[in-house]
Structures are given as structure tokens and as C-alpha cells.
Design a protein around this motif. Structure first.
Motif, PDB file in Angstrom:
ATOM      1  N   PHE A 248       0.819  -1.215   0.000  1.00 47.44           N
ATOM      2  CA  PHE A 248       0.000   0.000   0.000  1.00 47.44           C
ATOM      3  C   PHE A 248       0.854   1.268   0.000  1.00 47.44           C
ATOM      4  O   PHE A 248       0.373   2.330  -0.413  1.00 47.44           O
ATOM      5  N   HIS A 252       0.172   3.483  -3.907  1.00 46.78           N
ATOM      6  CA  HIS A 252      -0.523   4.367  -2.982  1.00 46.78           C
ATOM      7  C   HIS A 252      -1.942   4.695  -3.435  1.00 46.78           C
ATOM      8  O   HIS A 252      -2.792   5.032  -2.606  1.00 46.78           O
ATOM      9  N   ARG A 255      -4.888   2.580  -1.651  1.00 44.42           N
ATOM     10  CA  ARG A 255      -5.493   2.907  -0.358  1.00 44.42           C
ATOM     11  C   ARG A 255      -6.837   3.629  -0.556  1.00 44.42           C
ATOM     12  O   ARG A 255      -7.826   3.338   0.113  1.00 44.42           O
TER      13      ARG A 255
END
Length: 258
Positions: A248, A252, A255
Motif C-alpha cells: 500500500f 498508494h 489505499r
């Protein structure tokens, strides 16, 4: 919980019985999976899976083995990547193992993907086979480190891993790390910083021991983690936690999309 950072659930071997493999993920504490594109023709299938299931993500890209595919421009890739469930560009890279002759088209395709990744801010999923020197060279020339990514299904040397990590890349281990003869790869898995490690299946290929030779699927990624935990003499929960956090952190956009 575990995350399979690279699989092909849209391939017919797995899509024919998808509910079974999704249930197996739950049973084996595999919380998420990244379904990776290999050509433009199958991208709608990959996106459809990511749209249907909250715990699946997608990438867009054309594999270096797919000779003769229509070449996508940077603008094409950026347009395809403009989707909330698309978290990466790839898989892309170089593969000199199966193809011969003038492979400049492959290098140009790789450059295009790197440029699209930098423009979109979505990291790269890089495949390299029998082409490590050129792969690293093009990564440097095209400033791939500005966006980062992962060398997936890693089978190269410690030196290659070190050079990729110097550019901010992660190293992902597949079921190959469980194979008895993968001595050098096991040593790499023992030595690289945990904060640079991911795990994957590359399903439906490369099933880990004790399932080697059988159909691979995302639930089996826990066996990759188990092998690495043994190699590093740490609890399995450590590998699960670190590789999930790394996933994560790198991807990114996942998320927000999860």
C-alpha cells in the motif's frame, strides 16, 4: 493478512472458477490482489474484475513478450490509467529469453511505459528476463526512479536487486523462492531490507512448494511468505505485516480505491 502483488485472475485457467479462488483467498488470509495487464485486448477484463471486487486492483500495460501487439503511446497509457482502480503501469520491461533479432521495439515500448508512469504518478511493474543490464540502463535513462515501482517475480542477482533498490524500487518474490535449487534467490530474499520486499504468485504460473507443477492462485502467496519467514528466521506475521504495508505504500492509489 497477505497481499498478492501480482497475479492474472483474468486468465482462463482462473476466471473459469473465480468464486472458488476468491474464497480461497479469504480462507488463507489474503486480503487483496493486484490483477496485472499483459496486453491491450485483455485490459477490459482486468478492469472489470477490479470494478466488481473491492479487494482487487488493476494495472495497464503490454508485456514485453507480446510481439506484434498494437503499440500504445504515452497518451494512450495515461488515458487507460485514468481509473480509480488502476494502481500501476505494467507489466512492462524487457525479455530477451524467448525472442531474437532486433529487439529495439521492446526497448521503445519499455521507454513509453516509464514515461507514462512518470506522467501519471503510478508506479511501474517491471518484468526482466535475460535482460537485466539493459533493463537497469533504461530505468536510469528514463528516470524511472522518479515514480518507482517493483521488479516483479525477481530471479536476478543481489547486484541487480541493489541497483534497483538504489532507484527506489521494490523487489517481489514469487513461488520460485520456495524451489530447492533457487539457492542464489533465497540468499537475496534473506538479505534485502524488509521495507523493500513484496510477495506475489504470478498466478496461474509458478506455484510454490508444495504445490509446484499445479495451478497457482492468489491464496498460495502465503507459502511464499512462509518460506521467506523461515529464511530470515522471523515470525510469519512479520512478513505478512511488512509486505502488506509495502504494497500500500508503493501502490498508494490502492489505499483510496480499497
Amino acid at each position: 493478512m497477505f497481499v498478492d502483488s501480482h497475479c492474472h485472475l483474468n486468465f482462463p485457467e482462473l476466471s473459469a472458477d473465480l468464486p472458488h479462488y476468491l474464497n480461497a483467498m479469504v480462507e488463507n488470509q489474503v486480503s487483496h490482489a493486484l490483477v496485472v495487464s499483459v496486453n491491450q485486448r485483455e485490459m477490459p477484463q482486468v478492469l472489470a474484475l477490479a470494478e466488481q471486487y473491492p479487494h482487487l486492483f488493476a494495472s495497464v500495460g503490454v508485456h514485453p513478450d507480446h510481439q506484434g501487439e498494437p503499440e500504445l503511446s504515452v497518451a494512450d497509457l495515461c488515458r487507460l490509467a485514468d481509473h480509480p482502480k488502476v494502481v500501476a503501469i505494467g507489466e512492462t520491461g524487457l525479455d530477451y529469453y524467448r525472442l531474437e533479432g532486433d529487439l529495439e521495439w521492446q526497448r521503445e515500448r519499455f521507454r513509453t511505459h516509464i514515461r507514462a508512469a512518470r506522467e501519471t504518478g503510478k508506479p511501474l511493474i517491471i518484468h526482466t528476463r535475460s535482460a537485466a543490464e539493459d533493463t537497469l540502463r533504461l530505468m536510469r535513462e528514463e528516470r524511472a526512479g522518479e515514480v518507482g515501482g517493483v521488479l516483479h517475480c525477481f530471479t536476478e542477482s543481489q547486484s541487480v536487486a541493489d541497483q534497483a533498490m538504489e532507484m527506489g524500487f521494490y523487489i517481489s518474490f514469487s513461488g520460485i523462492v520456495t524451489f530447492k535449487k533457487a539457492v542464489e534467490l533465497k540468499a537475496v530474499a534473506q538479505s534485502i531490507p524488509l521495507e523493500r520486499m513484496l510477495i506475489e504468485t504470478d498466478a496461474p504460473y509458478l506455484a510454490p512448494v508444495p504445490f509446484r507443477g499445479k495451478l497457482n492462485h492468489p491464496a498460495l502467496v502465503r507459502h511464499v511468505a512462509e518460506e521467506i519467514a523461515v529464511l530470515r528466521n522471523v515470525p510469519l506475521t512479520t512478513i505478512a505485516s511488512v509486505t502488506t504495508d509495502n504494497f500500500f505504500r508503493l501502490f498508494h492509489h490502492a489505499r483510496a480505491a480499497a
